[in-house]
Scaffold this active site. Structure first.
Site, PDB file in Angstrom:
ATOM      1  N   VAL A 187      64.200 -82.076   8.493  1.00 33.00           N
ATOM      2  CA  VAL A 187      63.819 -80.730   9.397  1.00 33.00           C
ATOM      3  C   VAL A 187      63.401 -79.542   8.296  1.00 33.00           C
ATOM      4  CG1 VAL A 187      65.239 -81.437  11.238  1.00 33.00           C
ATOM      5  CG2 VAL A 187      66.067 -79.921   9.391  1.00 33.00           C
ATOM      6  N   LYS A 188      63.183 -79.667   7.211  1.00 36.79           N
ATOM      7  CA  LYS A 188      62.708 -78.826   6.261  1.00 36.79           C
ATOM      8  C   LYS A 188      61.525 -78.671   6.204  1.00 36.79           C
ATOM      9  CE  LYS A 188      67.204 -77.492   4.967  1.00 36.79           C
ATOM     10  NZ  LYS A 188      67.943 -78.349   5.566  1.00 36.79           N
ATOM     11  N   ILE A 189      60.683 -77.777   5.118  1.00 35.50           N
ATOM     12  CA  ILE A 189      59.461 -77.694   5.120  1.00 35.50           C
ATOM     13  C   ILE A 189      58.731 -78.686   4.502  1.00 35.50           C
ATOM     14  CG2 ILE A 189      57.692 -75.932   4.394  1.00 35.50           C
ATOM     15  CD1 ILE A 189      59.956 -74.586   5.786  1.00 35.50           C
TER      16      ILE A 189
END
Length: 386
Positions: A187-189
């Site tokens: 879910v991070k960049i």
């Protein structure tokens, strides 16, 4: 259900992973060094050390500066538990600094006040972990000045902030922190599946980090206690861990890194659109700190419950029922049972507790379409009565 976050994987990412799967290297191969070099260059840092996840990165960062029993680490209560747990893994003590009610980041004013009191009590922290909540840096310039004055080490938990900038420089460049932590959770960049990284400009820390991520073992004759027995020889010089990332993960990360600027640009477009469409609703929208360009890992709003006429839970569940996969970041760490058992209690950090009673994370990921965003806003209007 529109999720609050998700990875964006394309054919180039798949091809990069398949290439490794068809190579001679699956675990410790050349993709790791390439990924580290590319991340260091992109963020203008001297050294990058990739590990299996950001929690491991926080742990070995603390070990690298010899945090241990009798020492103190301070962080924000508005974070995932790993930002505090890393100290406990080392046998150190944990305390918290309340958040700024506008940015929801660790408050530099509160930090300074706490440092003054701690100095008088002879209990200054060895390490402070400011967290770039939602992708926006804390007031890092002021935190650095406080670090110089009071002698603590700064480990910036920038798990949310890959691709962000602060005062015109990339987060991770080392201008304001001794070490910077990144996360590559889906879910991070950008993602490696699971994965993390420590960036630093201090060569001695980078060397120690590399040792700690791989059992404390060296093959460098210069670091051995006796002459090498032969080309097979290695020595364990300290107690380390198996926190290594794999070549498969690193190949995915390197491919994702090529799209970082596009990912962040899209997240910024989405944040601006949210700002525009939610402006007339009974919400406190995210505050943009001067000089800090967020990577927008999260888009968090606070509910003006006195105007809405519903409870926090009713709003949250209403949005979920409408197919909007909202989430909540974060439950204040000091209210978790483990930390209550260490003596923390309700009322210790009132700004973080007030934030928790009102916060909702709306969906934010680079693949979120304009049409999906409008569906989210329409659902919010119905649930909030706007």
């Amino acid at each position: 259900m529109i999720p609050y976050g998700r990875q964006s994987i394309d054919q180039a990412d798949i091809d990069a992973v398949v290439e490794v799967l068809q190579s001679d290297w699956l675990t410790q191969g050349p993709s790791i060094e390439r990924f580290e070099a590319a991340m260091a260059a992109r963020h203008e840092a001297q050294h990058a050390v990739a590990v299996c996840n950001a929690t491991a990165a926080l742990h070995i960062a603390c070990l690298a500066v010899d945090l241990g029993p009798g020492d103190w680490l301070w962080t924000t209560p508005n974070t995932f538990v790993a930002s505090a747990n890393c100290a406990r893994y080392c046998g150190a003590n944990v305390d918290f600094v309340d958040i700024d009610p506008h940015t929801w980041n660790l408050c530099a004013d509160a930090l300074e006040a706490k440092l003054i009191t701690a100095e008088q009590a002879g209990r200054l922290p060895k390490v402070v972990v400011p967290v770039a909540f939602s992708g926006q840096s804390c007031d890092m310039a002021r935190i650095k000045l406080l670090a110089q004055r009071y002698g603590f080490i700064v480990i910036e938990d920038a798990s949310h902030a890959v691709g962000a900038s602060y005062l015109g420089r990339p987060v991770g460049c080392g201008d304001y922190a001794d070490m910077t932590i990144f996360s590559f959770h889906p879910v991070k960049i950008i993602t490696t599946g699971e994965g993390g990284m420590v960036l630093t400009n201090r060569a001695e820390l980078a060397e120690r980090l590399r040792s700690l991520r791989s059992h404390g073992i060296t093959r460098n004759p210069a670091q051995m206690s006796e002459p090498s027995h032969g080309p097979w020889y290695y020595q364990q010089t300290e107690l380390g861990y198996n926190y290594r990332i794999t070549d498969i993960q690193a190949a995915l990360g390197l491919s994702q890194l090529h799209k970082l600027d596009a990912f962040v640009a899209r997240r910024r477009e989405l944040a601006a659109r949210y700002d525009q469409l939610l402006a007339d609703l009974p919400l406190q929208l995210p505050t943009r700190q001067a000089g800090a360009e967020s990577a927008w890992h999260l888009y968090v709003v606070r509910l003006k419950l006195d105007q809405i006429g519903k409870t926090h839970r009713e709003v949250f569940e209403g949005l979920r029922t409408a197919g909007i996969g909202v989430n909540l970041h974060y439950i204040p760490v000091h209210t978790q049972p483990y930390y209550r058992a260490l003596g923390f209690k309700d009322g210790d950090f009132p700004n973080a507790e007030a934030y928790y009673r009102e916060a909702v994370s709306l969906p934010m990921f680079s693949g979120l379409s304009n049409q999906q965003l409008e569906v989210i806003v329409l659902a919010a209007r119905k649930v909030l009565g706007g």
